[in-house]
Structures are given as C-alpha cells and as structure tokens.
Design a protein around this motif. Structure first.
Motif, PDB file in Angstrom:
ATOM      1  N   THR A 288      -8.706 -38.042  -3.388  1.00 22.86           N
ATOM      2  CA  THR A 288      -7.780 -38.611  -2.403  1.00 22.86           C
ATOM      3  C   THR A 288      -8.269 -40.038  -2.145  1.00 22.86           C
ATOM      4  N   TYR A 289      -7.617 -40.741  -1.222  1.00 18.95           N
ATOM      5  CA  TYR A 289      -8.043 -42.101  -0.879  1.00 18.95           C
ATOM      6  C   TYR A 289      -9.490 -42.123  -0.396  1.00 18.95           C
ATOM      7  N   LYS A 290      -9.927 -41.051   0.293  1.00 21.67           N
ATOM      8  CA  LYS A 290     -11.310 -41.028   0.815  1.00 21.67           C
ATOM      9  C   LYS A 290     -12.318 -41.051  -0.325  1.00 21.67           C
ATOM     10  N   HIS A 291     -12.092 -40.206  -1.342  1.00 21.59           N
ATOM     11  CA  HIS A 291     -13.003 -40.193  -2.495  1.00 21.59           C
ATOM     12  C   HIS A 291     -12.960 -41.535  -3.225  1.00 21.59           C
ATOM     13  N   ALA A 292     -11.754 -42.108  -3.312  1.00 23.46           N
ATOM     14  CA  ALA A 292     -11.593 -43.376  -4.040  1.00 23.46           C
ATOM     15  C   ALA A 292     -12.303 -44.537  -3.352  1.00 23.46           C
ATOM     16  N   LEU A 293     -12.562 -44.385  -2.040  1.00 24.42           N
ATOM     17  CA  LEU A 293     -13.276 -45.439  -1.294  1.00 24.42           C
ATOM     18  C   LEU A 293     -14.784 -45.365  -1.485  1.00 24.42           C
ATOM     19  N   VAL A 294     -15.294 -44.174  -1.818  1.00 20.13           N
ATOM     20  CA  VAL A 294     -16.737 -44.006  -2.076  1.00 20.13           C
ATOM     21  C   VAL A 294     -16.891 -43.273  -3.410  1.00 20.13           C
ATOM     22  N   PRO A 295     -16.455 -43.912  -4.496  1.00 17.15           N
ATOM     23  CA  PRO A 295     -16.376 -43.214  -5.783  1.00 17.15           C
ATOM     24  C   PRO A 295     -17.741 -42.766  -6.298  1.00 17.15           C
ATOM     25  N   PRO A 296     -17.817 -41.535  -6.817  1.00 16.63           N
ATOM     26  CA  PRO A 296     -19.076 -41.062  -7.396  1.00 16.63           C
ATOM     27  C   PRO A 296     -19.393 -41.745  -8.731  1.00 16.63           C
ATOM     28  N   ARG A 297     -18.356 -42.367  -9.341  1.00 17.72           N
ATOM     29  CA  ARG A 297     -18.543 -43.071 -10.629  1.00 17.72           C
ATOM     30  C   ARG A 297     -17.341 -43.981 -10.833  1.00 17.72           C
ATOM     31  N   MET A 298     -17.434 -44.839 -11.817  1.00 17.87           N
ATOM     32  CA  MET A 298     -16.325 -45.729 -12.154  1.00 17.87           C
ATOM     33  C   MET A 298     -15.390 -45.020 -13.139  1.00 17.87           C
ATOM     34  N   PRO A 299     -14.102 -44.844 -12.794  1.00 13.31           N
ATOM     35  CA  PRO A 299     -13.175 -44.220 -13.755  1.00 13.31           C
ATOM     36  C   PRO A 299     -13.006 -45.081 -15.000  1.00 13.31           C
TER      37      PRO A 299
ATOM     38  N   SER B 236       1.432 -30.513 -13.550  1.00 19.75           N
ATOM     39  CA  SER B 236       0.198 -29.719 -13.401  1.00 19.75           C
ATOM     40  C   SER B 236      -1.002 -30.522 -13.889  1.00 19.75           C
ATOM     41  N   LEU B 237      -2.174 -30.127 -13.395  1.00 20.72           N
ATOM     42  CA  LEU B 237      -3.436 -30.745 -13.815  1.00 20.72           C
ATOM     43  C   LEU B 237      -4.369 -29.635 -14.288  1.00 20.72           C
ATOM     44  N   HIS B 238      -4.884 -29.774 -15.499  1.00 22.88           N
ATOM     45  CA  HIS B 238      -5.869 -28.814 -16.002  1.00 22.88           C
ATOM     46  C   HIS B 238      -7.228 -29.521 -16.027  1.00 22.88           C
ATOM     47  N   ARG B 239      -8.159 -29.015 -15.220  1.00 20.78           N
ATOM     48  CA  ARG B 239      -9.456 -29.676 -15.052  1.00 20.78           C
ATOM     49  C   ARG B 239     -10.494 -29.109 -16.022  1.00 20.78           C
ATOM     50  N   ASN B 240     -11.225 -30.025 -16.642  1.00 22.43           N
ATOM     51  CA  ASN B 240     -12.299 -29.615 -17.566  1.00 22.43           C
ATOM     52  C   ASN B 240     -13.603 -30.278 -17.124  1.00 22.43           C
ATOM     53  N   PRO B 241     -14.252 -29.739 -16.061  1.00 24.62           N
ATOM     54  CA  PRO B 241     -15.479 -30.376 -15.572  1.00 24.62           C
ATOM     55  C   PRO B 241     -16.634 -30.238 -16.558  1.00 24.62           C
ATOM     56  N   ASP B 242     -17.513 -31.245 -16.566  1.00 25.08           N
ATOM     57  CA  ASP B 242     -18.661 -31.190 -17.485  1.00 25.08           C
ATOM     58  C   ASP B 242     -19.925 -30.687 -16.795  1.00 25.08           C
ATOM     59  N   GLY B 243     -19.802 -30.325 -15.494  1.00 24.70           N
ATOM     60  CA  GLY B 243     -20.954 -29.810 -14.751  1.00 24.70           C
ATOM     61  C   GLY B 243     -21.852 -30.891 -14.195  1.00 24.70           C
ATOM     62  N   LYS B 244     -21.536 -32.168 -14.511  1.00 24.28           N
ATOM     63  CA  LYS B 244     -22.367 -33.284 -14.000  1.00 24.28           C
ATOM     64  C   LYS B 244     -21.544 -34.206 -13.087  1.00 24.28           C
ATOM     65  N   GLY B 245     -20.441 -33.686 -12.546  1.00 26.77           N
ATOM     66  CA  GLY B 245     -19.596 -34.506 -11.663  1.00 26.77           C
ATOM     67  C   GLY B 245     -18.505 -35.243 -12.403  1.00 26.77           C
ATOM     68  N   GLY B 246     -18.452 -35.095 -13.721  1.00 28.70           N
ATOM     69  CA  GLY B 246     -17.432 -35.759 -14.527  1.00 28.70           C
ATOM     70  C   GLY B 246     -16.643 -34.749 -15.328  1.00 28.70           C
ATOM     71  N   GLY B 247     -16.059 -35.219 -16.425  1.00 26.99           N
ATOM     72  CA  GLY B 247     -15.266 -34.347 -17.281  1.00 26.99           C
ATOM     73  C   GLY B 247     -13.914 -34.988 -17.567  1.00 26.99           C
ATOM     74  N   THR B 248     -12.918 -34.147 -17.854  1.00 30.67           N
ATOM     75  CA  THR B 248     -11.575 -34.670 -18.121  1.00 30.67           C
ATOM     76  C   THR B 248     -10.536 -33.850 -17.364  1.00 30.67           C
ATOM     77  N   VAL B 249      -9.363 -34.473 -17.200  1.00 37.35           N
ATOM     78  CA  VAL B 249      -8.222 -33.795 -16.580  1.00 37.35           C
ATOM     79  C   VAL B 249      -7.041 -33.954 -17.523  1.00 37.35           C
ATOM     80  N   THR B 250      -6.444 -32.841 -17.900  1.00 39.31           N
ATOM     81  CA  THR B 250      -5.247 -32.891 -18.741  1.00 39.31           C
ATOM     82  C   THR B 250      -4.037 -32.774 -17.829  1.00 39.31           C
ATOM     83  N   ALA B 251      -3.212 -33.825 -17.823  1.00 38.63           N
ATOM     84  CA  ALA B 251      -2.047 -33.857 -16.941  1.00 38.63           C
ATOM     85  C   ALA B 251      -0.777 -33.577 -17.735  1.00 38.63           C
ATOM     86  N   SER B 252       0.047 -32.683 -17.188  1.00 36.42           N
ATOM     87  CA  SER B 252       1.361 -32.411 -17.772  1.00 36.42           C
ATOM     88  C   SER B 252       2.365 -33.238 -16.967  1.00 36.42           C
ATOM     89  N   ILE B 253       2.960 -34.254 -17.618  1.00 36.37           N
ATOM     90  CA  ILE B 253       3.833 -35.206 -16.920  1.00 36.37           C
ATOM     91  C   ILE B 253       5.248 -35.129 -17.474  1.00 36.37           C
TER      92      ILE B 253
END
Length: 469
Positions: free
Chosen positions: A162-173, A239-256
């Motif tokens: 959300t906007y809150k996470h985007a203000l204190v990002p855990p990493r650079m997208p 829909s969003l299919h999340r594929n976390p890598d266990g280290k706070g990252g990973g990928t998201v597959t979006a159906s648009i």
C-alpha cells in the motif's frame, strides 16, 4: 470514574481534526482532541508530506542527470534509497512534533487513545493506562480514511504494497506494477520510475488521472510514456499470484484484462492505489443512528451528521479526499460551534494537486463537466513552450487551460500540467473565491518573467487575445 467536561471534543488529529481543535480554542472554547496513532494524521505521517519529500529527491535526481543541458558537470550520479527514505521520515517527524506544540500552545487537551461514542455528547477513550470518560455538547469526527483493499489484491508488505509500504520500501523495485492512476498511484509511479524501476500503471477508467480534464490527462500520459512508463487504460488487474523467495522478495504474476482479453505479466513489486475507505468502524455511530453511505458519514453542507451536536469533517465525510478540504471544514465547524456566521465549503472551489513529474493541478469544472452542466463555454489554452521563464528553467513541456461561461465570463475551471503548477493554481482559486470574470483576470498585471504569465495568456486565449501564441 468522573467524566471530564469540554465544550468541544475532536476525534482524530489529522489536518481536519487538529485544525478544528486549534480554531475552537482560539475562539475561547474548552477543547479536547483524541488521537489513536499519530499527531498530524495520515497527511503528515504517511501521506501528503512524506510523499512530497520523496518526490523532491527524485526530482533532484532527475535534474542531476540533465546537468549537461545547464552547462554543468555531474559524474557518478546515484542514490541511496535508505537515505532518501530517512530524509522523508525526518520531515514528517519535524511536522508531527510541531502539531503537538501547536495544540499545547493553544491549550487544547490532547489525549492519546481509541475513542468511541458512548451516547449523545459522550466519548469513551481507551488509553494505554486505562479509560477516560469525556463529555461535550459538540463532538467532531475527524477519523480520516485508509487504503481500500480489493479481494485477492490485498497488500502483504513484501510483494504487494500500500502507500505506507511504498513510503518505507524494504527494497528498490526493479519491475513495478501500480494499480490505479489517481494522485497516490501516479505519484509513486513517478517516484520509482525516476529512480529506475521499469514501471507499469493499470487504470480501469478510460484515462490516467481520471478526475482531471481529458486534455490534461492526455498530455500527462504522453509525458509519462516519454519517461519510459507503460500506461494501460481501460484495464483491470483480475488476480495476483505471489511467488515469494523467502527473503522478502520474489515475483508476482498479474492477470490483467486489457480490451476484453486476459494477459499474464510478471513483476517483482505491486503497489495497490485503488482508492480509500472511511474509518467509520468501532466509533459507535450505528447506535446513535448516524447515516453511513459506502464507508463515509453522510453530512450536510455544514458538516452536520443529522445527530444534534455531532459533526464529521475531512475524509470520513467524503470527497474530495484532500487535506486542505479537511482543514477548511475544521475551521468552519469550530467557528459554527462558537456561534460565528460561516460559509459552507464549496467542493468545486477546492484545488486538486498531483506531484508527479510533470505536476498536475486543477480547480472547478473540466470542459466536459461544464458542457454537461449546460454551460456554453469559452476555452483558453497556453503552452509552456511559449513562456520565457519555462524555457529558461528547462521545463518547456506543459499547458494551462481555462474554461469560462461564455455568457457571464465566470471562471468555471482551470487545469494545468507542467512545472510548479501546484503553486500556480492558487491564483485561480482566489479568483473563483472572489467570483472573478475574464475581465478582471485580463486587467491583472502578471509579473515577467514568471510561469504565472501563462495563466494570463490562457485567459486571453479564451477570448482570442493571446499575445505570445
């Protein structure tokens, strides 16, 4: 437990609540304000202010890359995301403590805790140390709003923000999907895109910045695409299919869904900016018979709820969801409680500002809305490329557009895109408050060289009198 009695109790210390409390105190009322989280609310802590601090960093970064254009040399240009975020948080902290100081200075009783209406004129506050019972003839709800979460697209703070996470990002997208192109979505898209993220914006409406005038939206879209953004209009993330890598990252597959067909695309970060919902829960509103419509408290033009002595201001009272609207309503309600004659806040005279690159600002009716309302219109336009100051600044991309009632000359709306338009729009806001016509605006001498001269030329253009275009 003995209850504490006040003339006015304000629930929520955001830009609506704290301003209402201060104005009430200035007028001699005994005022209490209850806040559950942060003095200054979302705006100061997680909204308007910290986002502007981030965007300033990206603006300077963008300019550093253009150093050569200005006859300057800058090598090894880079950024430190943690330091950028740290500066943003420091700006918020400074203003947050400033609000506390202002409340104290004005002798407002500030209570940290969770408030609930315990009946007419009664407020129950759960604090860290126990409970307090407060009573007042007048109670002002200023509890604000929070990010809307769509089923299946909920934020998790790691892959979906959300906007809150985007203000204190855990990493650079690296590859970013932004859902929604209103002010919040497009500002974050602008920030991360400038810092190098491959950014895609999905908007369900037929254009980005859908509340703006169609010409301004089209101009802004062209600039965003020039900066490398991918803009998908009339599209929806299904829909969003999340594929976390266990280290706070990973990928998201979006159906648009785009033009009726589904596409599957992969990103490493998603920011959801699909609107807001009012904080109406757990306040005891239903027991008092307060009318709620789609998470917002229903009020009249004076912010009265229909329950005697109970008012609602700011985001909880509905659109436009803007800090300056909340503050102005806060002043109006405090003055009304103190027995003063007040004027209702007119939403159509409240400016909207978006701090993307280029900036966007507007007030009043768009050309389409003016025609829909039955007006015969005169429309003026003036491009930044025709303005000396804009060229000297190296900011020749932009436009000022004005909409007048052809019969009376009333300024119905003004719409801008380009450098510093969020500062310039105020000239037209004052004009609307003073009920100006094209004649007064034409007779006004605008200083040279300034960007504001384009405001004058846009008015002149509506009446086929523009000089420099």
């Amino acid at each position: 437990m003995a209850s504490k009695s006040f003339d006015m109790i304000v629930i929520g210390a955001g830009p609506g609540g704290y301003v209402a409390a201060i104005r009430g105190a200035q007028l001699g009322l005994n005022v209490a304000i209850v806040e559950r989280e942060h003095m200054g609310g979302i705006c100061l802590n997680w909204g308007c202010i910290p986002t502007k601090a981030l965007l300033r960093s990206s603006e300077v970064f963008h300019l550093m890359h253009r150093a050569k254009e200005f006859g300057l040399k800058a090598d090894g240009i880079d950024y430190d995301l943690d330091a950028v975020v740290k500066r943003s948080r420091a700006v918020s902290k400074q203003l947050n403590s400033g609000v506390g100081h202002l409340l104290k200075k004005n002798k407002v009783t500030a209570i940290m805790g969770e408030a609930k209406l315990a009946g007419k004129g009664k407020v129950h506050v759960a604090t860290e140390t126990g409970h307090e019972e407060l009573t007042a003839k007048h109670i002002v709800l200023a509890t604000g709003a929070r990010a809307r979460e769509l089923p299946g697209l909920e934020a998790d703070g790691e892959l979906v923000w959300t906007y809150k996470h985007a203000l204190v990002p855990p990493r650079m997208p690296k590859k970013l999907l932004v859902i929604g192109s209103g002010a919040i979505g497009i500002e974050f898209a602008s920030f991360y895109n400038t810092l190098g993220a491959d950014t895609t914006v999905v908007e369900v409406m037929d254009r980005v910045l859908p509340v703006e005038d169609a010409e301004i939206s089209a101009f802004a879209k062209k600039q965003f695409e020039k900066q490398g953004m991918t803009i998908m209009e009339k599209s929806a993330v299904k829909s969003l299919h999340r594929n976390p890598d266990g280290k706070g990252g990973g990928t998201v597959t979006a159906s648009i869904e785009i033009n009726g067909s589904l596409e599957t695309l992969t990103y490493d970060t998603v920011i959801s900016a699909v609107g807001i919902v009012g904080n109406v829960e757990n306040l005891g509103l239903e027991d008092l018979g307060v009318q709620i419509d789609r998470t917002h408290v229903v009020v009249d033009e004076y912010c009265r709820t229909g329950v005697e002595g109970l008012y609602a201001i700011g985001d909880i009272a509905g659109a436009p969801w803007l800090a300056h609207k909340a503050s102005h309503e806060g002043v109006m309600v405090a003055e009304m409680i103190a027995g003063q004659k007040v004027h209702p806040v007119r939403p159509e005279s409240i400016a909207g500002c978006t701090y993307c690159h280029p900036q966007v600002a507007s007030v009043g009716l768009t050309e389409a809305k003016a025609k829909e309302a039955g007006y015969e219109v005169k429309v003026g336009r003036f491009p930044f490329i025709g303005n000396g100051k804009a060229i000297a600044l190296g900011e020749p991309e932009g436009m000022v557009k004005t909409v007048f009632d052809a019969k009376t000359g009333e300024l119905l709306g003004a719409h801008m895109v380009g450098a510093e338009v969020t500062e310039m729009i105020q000239g037209y806001v004052v004009g609307r408050t003073l009920e100006t016509t094209e004649e007064e605006l034409m007779h006004t001498v605008f200083p040279h060289p300034t960007l504001s001269e384009m405001m004058h030329e846009s008015v002149l253009d509506a009446y086929d009198r523009a000089i420099h275009f």
